[in-house]
Design a protein around this motif. Structure first.
Motif, PDB file in Angstrom:
ATOM      1  N   ALA A 155       0.839  -1.206   0.000  1.00  0.00           N
ATOM      2  CA  ALA A 155       0.000   0.000   0.000  1.00  0.00           C
ATOM      3  C   ALA A 155       0.871   1.253   0.000  1.00  0.00           C
ATOM      4  O   ALA A 155       0.577   2.230  -0.705  1.00  0.00           O
ATOM      5  N   ARG A 156       1.973   1.215   0.765  1.00  0.00           N
ATOM      6  CA  ARG A 156       2.890   2.358   0.786  1.00  0.00           C
ATOM      7  C   ARG A 156       3.581   2.514  -0.572  1.00  0.00           C
ATOM      8  O   ARG A 156       3.738   3.633  -1.083  1.00  0.00           O
ATOM      9  N   LYS A 157       3.967   1.404  -1.182  1.00  0.00           N
ATOM     10  CA  LYS A 157       4.616   1.478  -2.489  1.00  0.00           C
ATOM     11  C   LYS A 157       3.679   2.042  -3.552  1.00  0.00           C
ATOM     12  O   LYS A 157       4.089   2.832  -4.405  1.00  0.00           O
ATOM     13  N   ARG A 158       2.429   1.630  -3.524  1.00  0.00           N
ATOM     14  CA  ARG A 158       1.476   2.163  -4.506  1.00  0.00           C
ATOM     15  C   ARG A 158       1.286   3.658  -4.324  1.00  0.00           C
ATOM     16  O   ARG A 158       1.123   4.409  -5.298  1.00  0.00           O
ATOM     17  N   GLU A 159       1.312   4.089  -3.071  1.00  0.00           N
ATOM     18  CA  GLU A 159       1.209   5.526  -2.790  1.00  0.00           C
ATOM     19  C   GLU A 159       2.428   6.259  -3.356  1.00  0.00           C
ATOM     20  O   GLU A 159       2.304   7.349  -3.930  1.00  0.00           O
ATOM     21  N   GLN A 160       3.588   5.665  -3.229  1.00  0.00           N
ATOM     22  CA  GLN A 160       4.814   6.309  -3.682  1.00  0.00           C
ATOM     23  C   GLN A 160       4.870   6.436  -5.207  1.00  0.00           C
ATOM     24  O   GLN A 160       5.195   7.497  -5.744  1.00  0.00           O
ATOM     25  N   ILE A 161       4.557   5.343  -5.911  1.00  0.00           N
ATOM     26  CA  ILE A 161       4.710   5.399  -7.370  1.00  0.00           C
ATOM     27  C   ILE A 161       3.599   6.207  -8.031  1.00  0.00           C
ATOM     28  O   ILE A 161       3.650   6.451  -9.241  1.00  0.00           O
ATOM     29  N   ALA A 162       2.615   6.643  -7.242  1.00  0.00           N
ATOM     30  CA  ALA A 162       1.602   7.548  -7.792  1.00  0.00           C
ATOM     31  C   ALA A 162       2.127   8.975  -7.862  1.00  0.00           C
ATOM     32  O   ALA A 162       1.515   9.833  -8.507  1.00  0.00           O
ATOM     33  N   ASP A 163       3.255   9.232  -7.190  1.00  0.00           N
ATOM     34  CA  ASP A 163       3.857  10.563  -7.174  1.00  0.00           C
ATOM     35  C   ASP A 163       4.906  10.640  -8.281  1.00  0.00           C
ATOM     36  O   ASP A 163       5.891   9.904  -8.255  1.00  0.00           O
ATOM     37  N   PRO A 164       4.741  11.532  -9.251  1.00  0.00           N
ATOM     38  CA  PRO A 164       5.716  11.648 -10.349  1.00  0.00           C
ATOM     39  C   PRO A 164       7.134  11.935  -9.867  1.00  0.00           C
ATOM     40  O   PRO A 164       8.104  11.542 -10.511  1.00  0.00           O
ATOM     41  N   ARG A 165       7.253  12.629  -8.730  1.00  0.00           N
ATOM     42  CA  ARG A 165       8.590  12.954  -8.235  1.00  0.00           C
ATOM     43  C   ARG A 165       9.335  11.698  -7.780  1.00  0.00           C
ATOM     44  O   ARG A 165      10.561  11.609  -7.902  1.00  0.00           O
ATOM     45  N   PHE A 166       8.600  10.726  -7.257  1.00  0.00           N
ATOM     46  CA  PHE A 166       9.229   9.471  -6.856  1.00  0.00           C
ATOM     47  C   PHE A 166       9.745   8.715  -8.076  1.00  0.00           C
ATOM     48  O   PHE A 166      10.859   8.189  -8.081  1.00  0.00           O
ATOM     49  N   ILE A 167       8.952   8.664  -9.120  1.00  0.00           N
ATOM     50  CA  ILE A 167       9.376   8.006 -10.352  1.00  0.00           C
ATOM     51  C   ILE A 167      10.553   8.762 -10.971  1.00  0.00           C
ATOM     52  O   ILE A 167      11.483   8.148 -11.508  1.00  0.00           O
ATOM     53  N   ALA A 168      10.524  10.094 -10.862  1.00  0.00           N
ATOM     54  CA  ALA A 168      11.638  10.888 -11.380  1.00  0.00           C
ATOM     55  C   ALA A 168      12.937  10.519 -10.670  1.00  0.00           C
ATOM     56  O   ALA A 168      14.004  10.470 -11.292  1.00  0.00           O
TER      57      ALA A 168
END
Length: 278
Positions: A155-168
């Motif tokens: 659940a935490r990982k899904r929250e993170q990869i929803a943020d473009p800055r994390f993917i950046a």
């Protein structure tokens, strides 16, 4: 009357097994006839089949001896216990078969479906395959050690990869993998990561940064997997420690040895819980 060879054949065992059961006192050994041969009756066939069946079910021979002498009620209870154990073993073997059958499907080996979906999403977002491999290799011992916590961490990982800055951040890290330890890009990446961690700690508390509650020995194993795959990550962690944070799998705040103005200035361009976070 049957010879020992005929007895063994009818009961589905070897002559050697029959002699072994004689030696263990499980099967009575008849007297020899006038020709010097041992002869067995039909009751010996039945008894030998009972012995073989119990032994093949994994019952120790000492226990087999007791069961053969038990009354009907005790024997039935013992058989029920044996059946219960065998059913549990069958379920366990079925789980092993399912995992072996997934060998050809890559990430799904030893990984829950939600983790496989997360890894596929990283690939779809263009994350370097070496980083995906680090994530995958880290999840294998983690999912094995604490499977009940996988949904929480996912659940935490899904929250993170929803943020473009994390993917950046992931994409930037991918660009840094082939750089040398003295490459300025690693310094810039450490600045970005430290800025983000500091901001998250201030906004949500330090527990948000390190919420996985992974035991140090397991964290060390996961760190080793990451560093073996991405040697430049070790230098990145050294730079990060100079900026007030340490760890890869288990991130913690430390006292920075000197002020790094760039790490605290400007809006962070990354998001997440750190490169090795679960």
């Amino acid at each position: 009357m049957l010879t020992i060879g005929e007895l063994a054949s009818y009961a589905g065992v070897t002559v050697r097994a029959v002699r072994h059961y004689h030696a263990k006192g499980l099967l009575p050994e008849p007297e020899r006839d006038h020709s010097g041969y041992r002869r067995y009756g039909a009751d010996a066939v039945v008894e030998l089949i009972r012995i073989r069946t119990l032994a093949e079910a994994g019952v120790p021979l000492a226990r087999v001896r007791d069961l053969l002498r038990a009354d009907g009620e005790e024997f039935a209870a013992a058989v029920a216990d044996i059946d219960k154990r065998l059913r549990a073993e069958i379920r366990e073997r079925q789980r092993h078969r399912e995992r072996i059958a997934r060998l050809a499907s890559g990430d799904s080996l030893a990984l829950p479906p939600e983790v496989v979906g997360f890894l596929d999403r990283l690939r779809a977002l263009g994350v370097d395959e070496r980083i995906v491999q680090v994530e995958r290799d880290g999840w294998i011992p983690l999912a094995e050690h604490a499977p009940e916590r996988v949904p929480e961490w996912m659940a935490r990982k899904r929250e993170q990869i929803a943020d473009p800055r994390f993917i950046a951040f992931y994409l930037t890290l991918g660009q840094a993998l082939d750089r040398t330890d003295d490459d300025p890009r690693l310094v810039e990446l450490a600045d970005q990561l430290a800025a983000y961690l500091t901001q998250m700690a201030e906004e949500r508390g330090e527990d948000y940064i390190d919420d996985a509650d992974i035991e140090p020995p397991l964290a060390k194993v996961m760190d080793t997997l990451a560093f073996d795959t991405m040697p430049s990550a070790r230098r990145l962690i050294e730079l990060l420690k100079q900026r007030g944070w340490t760890g890869w799998t288990k991130l913690e705040r430390v006292a920075a040895p000197r002020d790094r103005g760039r790490a605290a200035s400007g809006p962070p361009r990354i998001s997440g819980g750190g490169p090795g976070r679960r």
